[in-house]
Design a protein around this motif. Sequence first.
Motif, PDB file in Angstrom:
ATOM      1  N   UNK A  51       0.855   4.314   1.325  1.00  0.00           N
ATOM      2  CA  UNK A  51       2.213   4.223   0.786  1.00  0.00           C
ATOM      3  C   UNK A  51       2.341   5.211  -0.372  1.00  0.00           C
ATOM      4  N   UNK A  52       3.569   5.535  -0.751  1.00  0.00           N
ATOM      5  CA  UNK A  52       3.776   6.349  -1.953  1.00  0.00           C
ATOM      6  C   UNK A  52       3.513   5.455  -3.164  1.00  0.00           C
ATOM      7  N   UNK A  64      -1.186  11.803  -9.567  1.00  0.00           N
ATOM      8  CA  UNK A  64      -0.859  13.195  -9.250  1.00  0.00           C
ATOM      9  C   UNK A  64       0.061  13.282  -8.035  1.00  0.00           C
ATOM     10  N   UNK A  65      -0.273  12.509  -7.008  1.00  0.00           N
ATOM     11  CA  UNK A  65       0.528  12.439  -5.789  1.00  0.00           C
ATOM     12  C   UNK A  65      -0.031  11.302  -4.953  1.00  0.00           C
ATOM     13  N   UNK A  66       0.545  11.067  -3.786  1.00  0.00           N
ATOM     14  CA  UNK A  66       0.014  10.099  -2.829  1.00  0.00           C
ATOM     15  C   UNK A  66      -0.019  10.754  -1.456  1.00  0.00           C
ATOM     16  N   UNK A  67      -1.087  10.491  -0.710  1.00  0.00           N
ATOM     17  CA  UNK A  67      -1.166  10.976   0.669  1.00  0.00           C
ATOM     18  C   UNK A  67      -0.590   9.865   1.551  1.00  0.00           C
ATOM     19  N   UNK A  68       0.658  10.054   1.927  1.00  0.00           N
ATOM     20  CA  UNK A  68       1.400   8.996   2.612  1.00  0.00           C
ATOM     21  C   UNK A  68       1.228   9.126   4.126  1.00  0.00           C
ATOM     22  N   UNK A  69       0.974   7.976   4.752  1.00  0.00           N
ATOM     23  CA  UNK A  69       0.935   7.911   6.220  1.00  0.00           C
ATOM     24  C   UNK A  69       2.205   7.198   6.677  1.00  0.00           C
ATOM     25  N   UNK A  70       2.823   7.694   7.706  1.00  0.00           N
ATOM     26  CA  UNK A  70       4.077   7.125   8.192  1.00  0.00           C
ATOM     27  C   UNK A  70       3.874   5.846   8.982  1.00  0.00           C
TER      28      UNK A  70
END
Length: 317
Positions: free
Chosen positions: A224-225, A235-241
Amino acid sequence: MAGAALADSIKPGIVYDFGGRNDRSFNEAAYRGAEQFKARTGVKFRDFEIQNPSQREQALRNFARRGLNPIITVGFAQAGALEKVAKEFPDTQFTIIDTVVDLPNVRSVVFKEQDGSYLVGMLAEMASKTGKVGFVGGMDVPLIRKFACGYKQGVKAANPDAEVFMNMTGTTGAAWTDPVKGGELALSQFARGADVVYHAAGGTGIGVLQAAADQGKLGIGVDSNQNHLHPGHILTSMVKGVDAAVDKTMTDAMNGAWTPGVLVLGLEGDGVYWALDEFNKDLITPEMKAAVDQARADIISGKIKVHDYMTDNSCPL
């Protein structure tokens, strides 16, 4: 009327894995997708949070007996239970997120986590002041090593001399639900000089992100974000749909368009992506954004090939 009739004919169900619907990560993304579907269509869904491994099979079987359809099961650990129950209920449509079960009534949704992890690895190294970054995984399984390997490739693409520290939380399902251990592992990496740590650890990762905020360092979220959890320290998030996959499964079932087989989601169409929003925009420089935007385009075009750990259970770095 046709749409209403179709809506009446489906009773969706979701079985979450350890961590439950409020893990702020993987399971929660699935819940969000179901909520999006419900908000759009008015169709309600049932869901179940397992507390121990034996409940996986029980929950799937109970849902199928009650006529729920489609039934979505979240996480690779559900594969054995699903394989058994799907054979018992051949007319029920099942979808599993994060692994492949090859049966005529199962849709398997998998993601190119290595590609999204490569991009956040680049960002981690570009944001790092020490040239040392970390990774905290949940359960030590090939899927999580796939995240780690993609991340390492991205880090090294940004700086071949960078150091990457890696820890896994455990070897059982409890590895997804131990934020205290996640925090301890992150702190150990910060003590060795890391100033950015990426987690792929479900609920355990909440502790990783908390440790980053407490230490004035940077964390990277997953699934999730998670940027909003500690603004200025993620820093960021690696989001999976995962949300999109759940919504699509329910929508396809409602429209009579559900099909079995394998659905692979990657950077194209934002099946995986790095999150940029008001919570982390001040951490991402124009140079960083330009570099990862170019890398994303090059991965999609095939110019950059990110090694997938799960193809041979090895990482080239």
